[in-house]
Design an enzyme around this catalytic site. Structure first.
Site, PDB file in Angstrom:
ATOM      1  N   SER A   1       1.030  -1.276   0.046  1.00  0.00           N
ATOM      2  CA  SER A   1       0.005  -0.044  -0.069  1.00  0.00           C
ATOM      3  C   SER A   1       0.910   1.237   0.092  1.00  0.00           C
ATOM      4  O   SER A   1       0.527   2.251  -0.119  1.00  0.00           O
ATOM      5  CB  SER A   1      -0.982   0.170   1.313  1.00  0.00           C
ATOM      6  OG  SER A   1      -1.753  -1.177   1.262  1.00  0.00           O
TER       7      SER A   1
ATOM      8  N   HIS B   1      -1.142  -2.786  -7.221  1.00  0.00           N
ATOM      9  CA  HIS B   1      -1.786  -2.366  -5.868  1.00  0.00           C
ATOM     10  C   HIS B   1      -3.348  -2.622  -6.173  1.00  0.00           C
ATOM     11  O   HIS B   1      -3.927  -1.621  -6.797  1.00  0.00           O
ATOM     12  CB  HIS B   1      -1.370  -1.009  -5.269  1.00  0.00           C
ATOM     13  CG  HIS B   1      -1.952  -0.475  -4.062  1.00  0.00           C
ATOM     14  ND1 HIS B   1      -2.516   0.876  -3.985  1.00  0.00           N
ATOM     15  CD2 HIS B   1      -2.348  -1.172  -3.094  1.00  0.00           C
ATOM     16  CE1 HIS B   1      -3.093   0.908  -2.723  1.00  0.00           C
ATOM     17  NE2 HIS B   1      -3.062  -0.331  -2.298  1.00  0.00           N
TER      18      HIS B   1
ATOM     19  N   GLU C   1      -3.663   0.107  -8.871  1.00  0.00           N
ATOM     20  CA  GLU C   1      -2.952   0.993  -9.315  1.00  0.00           C
ATOM     21  C   GLU C   1      -1.600   0.248  -9.826  1.00  0.00           C
ATOM     22  O   GLU C   1      -1.008  -0.540  -9.119  1.00  0.00           O
ATOM     23  CB  GLU C   1      -2.424   1.815  -7.879  1.00  0.00           C
ATOM     24  CG  GLU C   1      -2.998   3.192  -7.619  1.00  0.00           C
ATOM     25  CD  GLU C   1      -2.468   3.788  -6.499  1.00  0.00           C
ATOM     26  OE1 GLU C   1      -2.372   3.100  -5.473  1.00  0.00           O
ATOM     27  OE2 GLU C   1      -2.402   4.963  -6.423  1.00  0.00           O
TER      28      GLU C   1
ATOM     29  N   ASN D   1      -3.578   6.013  -1.694  1.00  0.00           N
ATOM     30  CA  ASN D   1      -3.496   6.174  -0.041  1.00  0.00           C
ATOM     31  C   ASN D   1      -2.691   7.406   0.395  1.00  0.00           C
ATOM     32  O   ASN D   1      -2.964   7.669   1.585  1.00  0.00           O
ATOM     33  CB  ASN D   1      -2.730   4.841   0.373  1.00  0.00           C
ATOM     34  CG  ASN D   1      -3.519   3.602   0.572  1.00  0.00           C
ATOM     35  OD1 ASN D   1      -4.687   3.918   0.482  1.00  0.00           O
ATOM     36  ND2 ASN D   1      -2.821   2.503   0.151  1.00  0.00           N
TER      37      ASN D   1
HETATM   38  N1  NAD Z   1      -6.156  -4.105   3.595  1.00  0.00           N
HETATM   39  C1  NAD Z   1      -6.290  -3.408   2.680  1.00  0.00           C
HETATM   40  O1  NAD Z   1      -7.201  -2.772   2.470  1.00  0.00           O
HETATM   41  C2  NAD Z   1      -5.232  -3.213   1.523  1.00  0.00           C
HETATM   42  C3  NAD Z   1      -5.484  -2.783   0.346  1.00  0.00           C
HETATM   43  C4  NAD Z   1      -4.467  -2.739  -0.646  1.00  0.00           C
HETATM   44  C5  NAD Z   1      -3.155  -3.295  -0.405  1.00  0.00           C
HETATM   45  N2  NAD Z   1      -2.950  -3.795   0.993  1.00  0.00           N
HETATM   46  C6  NAD Z   1      -1.638  -4.371   1.037  1.00  0.00           C
HETATM   47  O2  NAD Z   1      -1.591  -5.737   0.909  1.00  0.00           O
HETATM   48  C7  NAD Z   1      -0.784  -6.337   1.825  1.00  0.00           C
HETATM   49  C8  NAD Z   1      -1.408  -7.430   2.617  1.00  0.00           C
HETATM   50  O3  NAD Z   1      -2.376  -6.851   3.363  1.00  0.00           O
HETATM   51  P1  NAD Z   1      -3.555  -7.623   3.972  1.00  0.00           P
HETATM   52  O4  NAD Z   1      -4.684  -6.654   4.390  1.00  0.00           O
HETATM   53  O5  NAD Z   1      -3.981  -8.756   3.105  1.00  0.00           O
HETATM   54  O6  NAD Z   1      -2.938  -8.209   5.570  1.00  0.00           O
HETATM   55  P2  NAD Z   1      -3.338  -9.416   6.247  1.00  0.00           P
HETATM   56  O7  NAD Z   1      -2.827  -9.117   7.753  1.00  0.00           O
HETATM   57  O8  NAD Z   1      -4.844  -9.680   6.143  1.00  0.00           O
HETATM   58  O9  NAD Z   1      -2.471 -10.698   5.673  1.00  0.00           O
HETATM   59  C9  NAD Z   1      -1.080 -10.827   5.419  1.00  0.00           C
HETATM   60  C10 NAD Z   1      -0.760 -12.162   5.447  1.00  0.00           C
HETATM   61  O10 NAD Z   1       0.761 -12.293   5.124  1.00  0.00           O
HETATM   62  C11 NAD Z   1       1.041 -13.382   5.882  1.00  0.00           C
HETATM   63  N3  NAD Z   1       2.834 -13.460   6.055  1.00  0.00           N
HETATM   64  C12 NAD Z   1       3.504 -12.629   6.878  1.00  0.00           C
HETATM   65  N4  NAD Z   1       4.488 -13.160   6.615  1.00  0.00           N
HETATM   66  C13 NAD Z   1       4.576 -13.741   5.506  1.00  0.00           C
HETATM   67  C14 NAD Z   1       5.797 -14.494   4.840  1.00  0.00           C
HETATM   68  N5  NAD Z   1       6.945 -14.329   5.204  1.00  0.00           N
HETATM   69  N6  NAD Z   1       5.262 -15.463   3.934  1.00  0.00           N
HETATM   70  C15 NAD Z   1       4.049 -15.595   3.408  1.00  0.00           C
HETATM   71  N7  NAD Z   1       3.150 -15.025   4.066  1.00  0.00           N
HETATM   72  C16 NAD Z   1       3.446 -14.220   5.210  1.00  0.00           C
HETATM   73  C17 NAD Z   1       0.331 -13.576   6.997  1.00  0.00           C
HETATM   74  O11 NAD Z   1       0.362 -14.925   7.767  1.00  0.00           O
HETATM   75  C18 NAD Z   1      -1.040 -13.012   6.719  1.00  0.00           C
HETATM   76  O12 NAD Z   1      -1.679 -14.313   6.278  1.00  0.00           O
HETATM   77  C19 NAD Z   1       0.047  -5.199   2.511  1.00  0.00           C
HETATM   78  O13 NAD Z   1       1.155  -5.126   1.743  1.00  0.00           O
HETATM   79  C20 NAD Z   1      -0.986  -4.273   2.587  1.00  0.00           C
HETATM   80  O14 NAD Z   1      -0.405  -2.888   2.779  1.00  0.00           O
HETATM   81  C21 NAD Z   1      -3.903  -3.996   1.939  1.00  0.00           C
END
Ligand code: NAD
Length: 290
Positions: free
Chosen positions: A118, A139, A151, A189
């Site tokens: 993000s 993204h 994005e 963001n």
């Molecule tokens: N939440 C949102 O609205 C949103 C929107 C766009 C982008 N993002 C981005 O997407 C990414 C994930 O966010 P999310 O909301 O899904 O988080 P989340 O906390 O729901 O999930 C993250 C996952 O990553 C896993 N993980 C951690 N370390 C790991 C590794 N070494 N190998 C494999 N898996 C691993 C965790 O076990 C977890 O299941 C982030 O970079 C976030 O910034 C989030």
């Protein structure tokens, strides 16, 4: 040509990305370090696809075929024949760089890589790989199956071939792309998170309650969700991580994360995904907590 897609991280975003890729007939390998999270992701995908069947967007055959295209596992070995890998793990630069280092040796030399970060610099993440020219920011928005935008963020070294292939992939998934330069938090963001952070300051300073702030912004600014409800939906840990990247990366005090947001994250109240944030999700309807 992209046919096999790897997704790293089976959280909210990873399961959504796997969902849309499988429905668009790509073979998907979904990886997480946490086995329980992989099981939960498959259940979520199943439930969300069932909902699409009920609404008439897809058929039951599409649903079952898409599920059968998703394989899960905890080892990067599973990704060795993937053409494209998207990382959607926890929003921490060190975690993402460690993933890149461990992942690259098992990949095909021509495989392209993306991060769904993000906010974190695509150029810096690319530098942690053995193929910066084949690395890009892709993204997706949350929830992935519903949100139209992707994005695309080119790092300093991203080549035209990678950009075009990933844009084409996004379009095959039914998405519309917008290009952003590689600056902290990109476009969406950079604009959205300071507004959410300001909403938390508004709560922190007692200007309004959770309900007043969300009602005010829903009905007064015509936003589909209030900013605190949206923060819970995004994940307060993700919101804080993005604000920290903005604060550090742009060195401007206007991006200072609200201390109340920091406190909620320290308490483990990450929002909807854990059942508590600015709202309590343990009952039938969310209850504001302040
Ligand atoms: N939440 C949102 O609205 C949103 C929107 C766009 C982008 N993002 C981005 O997407 C990414 C994930 O966010 P999310 O909301 O899904 O988080 P989340 O906390 O729901 O999930 C993250 C996952 O990553 C896993 N993980 C951690 N370390 C790991 C590794 N070494 N190998 C494999 N898996 C691993 C965790 O076990 C977890 O299941 C982030 O970079 C976030 O910034 C989030």
């Amino acid at each position: 040509m992209i046919e096999k897609v790897g997704v790293i991280g089976a959280g909210q975003m990873g399961n959504g990305i796997a969902h849309v890729c499988a429905l668009s007939k790509f073979d998907v390998k979904l990886i997480d370090i946490n086995e329980a999270q992989l099981k939960k992701a498959l259940q979520t995908i199943d439930t969300n696809m069932s909902r699409q069947v009920k609404r008439g967007f897809i058929t039951e055959d599409d649903h079952q075929a898409a599920l059968s295209r998703i394989a899960t596992g905890q080892s990067y070995e599973l990704l060795k024949d993937c053409d494209f890998i998207i990382e959607a793990a926890t929003e921490k630069e060190e975690i993402k760089k460690e993933i890149m280092k461990a992942l690259c040796p098992v990949l095909k030399p021509e495989a392209m890589l993306a991060s769904n970060t993000s906010s974190i610099s695509i150029t810096r993440l690319a530098a942690a790989t053995d193929r910066p020219s084949k690395f890009i920011g892709m993204h997706f928005m949350n929830p992935v199956p519903l949100m139209q935008l992707v994005e695309l963020i080119r790092g300093l070294a991203t080549d035209d071939e990678t950009y075009t292939a990933v844009k084409t992939l996004a379009e095959k998934l039914g998405k519309t792309t917008a290009s952003s330069e590689d600056f902290p938090a990109f476009i969406v963001n950079r604009i959205l998170l300071p507004m959410i952070n300001e909403a938390v300051y508004t709560l922190y300073e007692g200007v309004g309650s959770v309900d007043s702030i969300d009602t005010a912004m829903r009905l007064g600014a015509n936003h589909p969700m209030g900013p605190l409800e949206l923060a819970d939906f995004i994940g307060l840990d993700v919101c804080l991580a993005v604000m920290q990247v903005l604060y550090d990366g742009l060195a401007d005090s206007k991006y200072r994360p609200c201390p109340l947001l920091v406190k909620y994250v320290e308490a483990g109240w990450y929002g909807k995904k854990v059942g508590r944030g600015f709202y309590d999700y343990s009952g039938e309807t969310p209850i504001p907590t302040r």
